[in-house]
Design a protein around this motif. Structure first.
Motif, PDB file in Angstrom:
ATOM      1  N   GLN A  94       0.948  -1.102   0.105  1.00 56.73           N
ATOM      2  CA  GLN A  94       0.039  -0.207  -0.121  1.00 56.73           C
ATOM      3  C   GLN A  94       0.830   1.352  -0.100  1.00 56.73           C
ATOM      4  O   GLN A  94       1.984   1.231   0.717  1.00 56.73           O
ATOM      5  CB  GLN A  94      -0.823   0.183   1.348  1.00 56.73           C
ATOM      6  CG  GLN A  94      -1.589   1.262   1.232  1.00 56.73           C
ATOM      7  CD  GLN A  94      -2.808   1.173   2.644  1.00 56.73           C
ATOM      8  OE1 GLN A  94      -2.360   1.033   3.560  1.00 56.73           O
ATOM      9  NE2 GLN A  94      -3.977   1.271   2.287  1.00 56.73           N
ATOM     10  N   VAL A  95       0.409   2.521  -0.740  1.00 53.83           N
ATOM     11  CA  VAL A  95       1.048   3.485  -0.457  1.00 53.83           C
ATOM     12  C   VAL A  95       0.438   4.259   0.649  1.00 53.83           C
ATOM     13  O   VAL A  95      -0.916   4.150   0.921  1.00 53.83           O
ATOM     14  CB  VAL A  95       0.420   4.464  -1.629  1.00 53.83           C
ATOM     15  CG1 VAL A  95       1.006   5.958  -1.343  1.00 53.83           C
ATOM     16  CG2 VAL A  95       1.013   4.121  -2.928  1.00 53.83           C
ATOM     17  N   SER A  96       1.489   4.808   1.538  1.00 50.68           N
ATOM     18  CA  SER A  96       1.172   5.091   2.805  1.00 50.68           C
ATOM     19  C   SER A  96       0.164   6.073   2.723  1.00 50.68           C
ATOM     20  O   SER A  96       0.267   7.205   2.050  1.00 50.68           O
ATOM     21  CB  SER A  96       2.377   5.441   3.795  1.00 50.68           C
ATOM     22  OG  SER A  96       2.200   6.158   4.867  1.00 50.68           O
ATOM     23  N   GLU A  97      -0.864   6.230   3.735  1.00 52.02           N
ATOM     24  CA  GLU A  97      -1.825   7.308   3.942  1.00 52.02           C
ATOM     25  C   GLU A  97      -1.095   8.530   4.773  1.00 52.02           C
ATOM     26  O   GLU A  97      -1.579   9.553   4.368  1.00 52.02           O
ATOM     27  CB  GLU A  97      -2.852   6.637   4.894  1.00 52.02           C
ATOM     28  CG  GLU A  97      -3.859   5.583   4.470  1.00 52.02           C
ATOM     29  CD  GLU A  97      -4.735   5.968   3.499  1.00 52.02           C
ATOM     30  OE1 GLU A  97      -5.012   7.332   3.072  1.00 52.02           O
ATOM     31  OE2 GLU A  97      -5.845   5.135   3.168  1.00 52.02           O
ATOM     32  N   LYS A  98      -0.020   8.298   5.381  1.00 53.79           N
ATOM     33  CA  LYS A  98       0.590   9.205   6.298  1.00 53.79           C
ATOM     34  C   LYS A  98       1.678   9.946   5.483  1.00 53.79           C
ATOM     35  O   LYS A  98       1.597  11.304   5.444  1.00 53.79           O
ATOM     36  CB  LYS A  98       1.269   8.514   7.349  1.00 53.79           C
ATOM     37  CG  LYS A  98       1.688   9.361   8.431  1.00 53.79           C
ATOM     38  CD  LYS A  98       2.148   8.707   9.834  1.00 53.79           C
ATOM     39  CE  LYS A  98       2.652   9.689  10.938  1.00 53.79           C
ATOM     40  NZ  LYS A  98       3.183   8.703  11.971  1.00 53.79           N
ATOM     41  N   HIS A  99       2.365   9.385   4.669  1.00 50.16           N
ATOM     42  CA  HIS A  99       3.517   9.867   3.825  1.00 50.16           C
ATOM     43  C   HIS A  99       3.467   9.124   2.371  1.00 50.16           C
ATOM     44  O   HIS A  99       4.071   8.103   2.259  1.00 50.16           O
ATOM     45  CB  HIS A  99       4.907   9.812   4.517  1.00 50.16           C
ATOM     46  CG  HIS A  99       5.758  10.743   3.831  1.00 50.16           C
ATOM     47  ND1 HIS A  99       6.036  10.648   2.436  1.00 50.16           N
ATOM     48  CD2 HIS A  99       6.521  11.690   4.458  1.00 50.16           C
ATOM     49  CE1 HIS A  99       7.078  11.752   2.238  1.00 50.16           C
ATOM     50  NE2 HIS A  99       7.385  12.186   3.055  1.00 50.16           N
ATOM     51  N   THR A 100       2.922  10.063   1.328  1.00 47.31           N
ATOM     52  CA  THR A 100       2.828   9.071   0.146  1.00 47.31           C
ATOM     53  C   THR A 100       3.965   8.800  -0.742  1.00 47.31           C
ATOM     54  O   THR A 100       3.896   8.123  -1.697  1.00 47.31           O
ATOM     55  CB  THR A 100       1.839   9.991  -0.643  1.00 47.31           C
ATOM     56  OG1 THR A 100       2.329  11.336  -0.999  1.00 47.31           O
ATOM     57  CG2 THR A 100       0.372  10.010  -0.308  1.00 47.31           C
ATOM     58  N   ASN A 101       5.215   9.185  -0.194  1.00 47.86           N
ATOM     59  CA  ASN A 101       6.340   8.714  -0.859  1.00 47.86           C
ATOM     60  C   ASN A 101       6.965   7.436  -0.083  1.00 47.86           C
ATOM     61  O   ASN A 101       8.042   7.001  -0.348  1.00 47.86           O
ATOM     62  CB  ASN A 101       7.409   9.673  -0.830  1.00 47.86           C
ATOM     63  CG  ASN A 101       8.686   9.380  -1.938  1.00 47.86           C
ATOM     64  OD1 ASN A 101       8.361   8.650  -2.941  1.00 47.86           O
ATOM     65  ND2 ASN A 101       9.723  10.078  -1.619  1.00 47.86           N
ATOM     66  N   PHE A 102       6.131   6.911   0.691  1.00 52.18           N
ATOM     67  CA  PHE A 102       6.435   5.697   1.407  1.00 52.18           C
ATOM     68  C   PHE A 102       5.410   4.499   0.959  1.00 52.18           C
ATOM     69  O   PHE A 102       4.051   4.843   0.967  1.00 52.18           O
ATOM     70  CB  PHE A 102       6.334   5.803   2.973  1.00 52.18           C
ATOM     71  CG  PHE A 102       7.431   6.455   3.624  1.00 52.18           C
ATOM     72  CD1 PHE A 102       8.276   5.964   4.595  1.00 52.18           C
ATOM     73  CD2 PHE A 102       7.666   7.657   3.262  1.00 52.18           C
ATOM     74  CE1 PHE A 102       9.348   6.665   4.839  1.00 52.18           C
ATOM     75  CE2 PHE A 102       8.797   8.639   3.898  1.00 52.18           C
ATOM     76  CZ  PHE A 102       9.710   7.870   4.636  1.00 52.18           C
ATOM     77  N   LEU A 103       5.964   3.153   0.565  1.00 46.10           N
ATOM     78  CA  LEU A 103       5.369   2.055   0.372  1.00 46.10           C
ATOM     79  C   LEU A 103       5.327   1.527   1.654  1.00 46.10           C
ATOM     80  O   LEU A 103       6.375   1.275   2.165  1.00 46.10           O
ATOM     81  CB  LEU A 103       5.464   1.396  -0.854  1.00 46.10           C
ATOM     82  CG  LEU A 103       5.757   2.170  -2.324  1.00 46.10           C
ATOM     83  CD1 LEU A 103       6.099   1.235  -3.296  1.00 46.10           C
ATOM     84  CD2 LEU A 103       4.451   2.786  -2.707  1.00 46.10           C
ATOM     85  N   ILE A 104       4.068   0.538   2.153  1.00 45.85           N
ATOM     86  CA  ILE A 104       4.348  -0.218   3.089  1.00 45.85           C
ATOM     87  C   ILE A 104       3.794  -1.686   2.762  1.00 45.85           C
ATOM     88  O   ILE A 104       2.898  -1.836   1.981  1.00 45.85           O
ATOM     89  CB  ILE A 104       3.554   0.439   4.411  1.00 45.85           C
ATOM     90  CG1 ILE A 104       2.071   0.559   3.913  1.00 45.85           C
ATOM     91  CG2 ILE A 104       3.948   1.790   4.910  1.00 45.85           C
ATOM     92  CD1 ILE A 104       1.179   1.196   5.107  1.00 45.85           C
ATOM     93  N   ASN A 105       4.327  -2.518   3.665  1.00 43.18           N
ATOM     94  CA  ASN A 105       3.681  -3.797   3.527  1.00 43.18           C
ATOM     95  C   ASN A 105       2.891  -4.118   4.843  1.00 43.18           C
ATOM     96  O   ASN A 105       3.303  -4.176   5.997  1.00 43.18           O
ATOM     97  CB  ASN A 105       5.060  -4.868   3.774  1.00 43.18           C
ATOM     98  CG  ASN A 105       4.618  -6.506   3.718  1.00 43.18           C
ATOM     99  OD1 ASN A 105       3.473  -6.825   3.766  1.00 43.18           O
ATOM    100  ND2 ASN A 105       5.486  -7.183   3.785  1.00 43.18           N
ATOM    101  N   LEU A 106       1.563  -4.355   4.451  1.00 44.17           N
ATOM    102  CA  LEU A 106       0.512  -4.632   5.400  1.00 44.17           C
ATOM    103  C   LEU A 106       0.836  -5.772   6.129  1.00 44.17           C
ATOM    104  O   LEU A 106      -0.127  -6.184   7.103  1.00 44.17           O
ATOM    105  CB  LEU A 106      -0.857  -4.218   4.810  1.00 44.17           C
ATOM    106  CG  LEU A 106      -1.156  -2.790   4.346  1.00 44.17           C
ATOM    107  CD1 LEU A 106      -2.381  -2.977   3.433  1.00 44.17           C
ATOM    108  CD2 LEU A 106      -1.104  -1.879   5.460  1.00 44.17           C
TER     109      LEU A 106
END
Length: 299
Positions: A249-261
């Motif tokens: 997911q593209v982070s809701e908090k900072h859109t230049n971060f991708l996260i693994n849920l």
């Protein structure tokens, strides 16, 4: 992945078919054909000088700005452990740091020695070797501003000291030779008061905590900032905030971060990054460049 390589003897530790997912921040990806944790720089130099030149070699730091593809990494992954994590102040403004030392250790040692100007390293989740290779930076400063020289072990096993001017630094890039491993670096700051240095480190830490998804499985800044632009703003304006592929997911908090849920594969994470690039290009005409390194082979 086949582990049928003839490897030289080592004083450190060689592990075949070593899972890399536990060693990278995304907690995804395949195995290293071989993982080498050298005892010291001599051990690394001797090993590389005797290793078949056709075998690829890659250095791994904290694994914070890295996607290891699901098929793993062929050849040898070198991970610098505790023997390379020392930091020492050698005069009023100069630090000698092992290639495996973290930004937090470097900045804390500088504070204790009254050396200012390296506080920004507190905010970068990586090691000195990674900072040198990628010209790591944040909060208006970068490695090129404080590096005097570094010692590297080349792929041939040769040890060499490179001055900062020899590294061809540009934004998030150096001309460090392919396969070279940074075993130490000399950094120079300026005289400062420990209390003021700590206050700046606290300010930086609070700013990161407020703006970045630090408690997620992430890879740090995904894309380089284009000239005159902010990558996060381009991603946001292209409607990608919260965008998902599988558990990536593209982070809701900072859109230049991708996260693994939780269950994202590296293929999911990389595909999401490419989808973001495509949407940004379609919306703004800007071709975002990856800042995260992507290594290994697809499954």
């Amino acid at each position: 992945m086949s582990v049928a390589l003839a490897l030289p003897e080592v004083a450190g530790r060689l592990t075949p078919d070593a899972p890399l997912a536990p060693l990278v921040w995304f907690k995804a990806g395949g195995a290293a054909q071989w993982l080498f944790e050298p005892k010291d720089a001599d051990d690394l130099s001797r090993f590389l000088s005797r290793l078949d030149p056709a075998v690829p070699v890659m250095a791994l730091g904290l694994g914070s700005n890295l996607i290891v593809r699901d098929g793993g990494v062929p050849g040898v992954v070198v991970r610098l452990g505790k023997p390379f994590a020392r930091v020492e102040a050698i005069d009023a403004t100069t630090l000698v740091c092992g290639g495996g030392a973290s930004g937090i250790l470097v900045s804390s040692t500088a504070r204790d020695a009254g050396i200012a100007g390296v506080e920004f390293l507190r905010s970068i989740p990586g090691t000195v070797g990674g900072f040198v290779r990628m010209n790591g930076g944040a909060y208006g400063s970068e490695t090129a501003d404080i590096l005097v020289e570094c010692e590297v072990v080349l792929r041939s096993g040769e040890r060499r000291v490179l001055k900062v001017a020899e590294l061809g630094y540009t934004y998030r890039h150096s001309d460090l030779p392919e396969g070279a491993v940074v075993v130490s670096a000399t950094l120079r700051g300026r005289p400062g008061e420990p209390a003021a240095i700590q206050a700046e480190m606290d300010r930086i830490a609070a700013s990161r905590e407020a703006s970045q998804p630090l408690r997620s499985k992430t890879g740090g800044s995904t894309f380089k900032n284009p000239p005159g632009e902010k990558a996060w703003a381009l991603v946001d304006s292209a409607g990608c905030r919260g965008l998902r592929i599988g558990d990536a997911q593209v982070s809701e908090k900072h859109t230049n971060f991708l996260i693994n849920l939780g269950g994202a594969t590296s293929a999911d994470i990389e595909a999401l990054g490419e989808e973001v690039r495509a949407r940004v290009k379609a919306k703004s005409g800007v071709a975002l460049e990856w800042e995260i390194q992507r290594v290994g082979v697809a499954k």
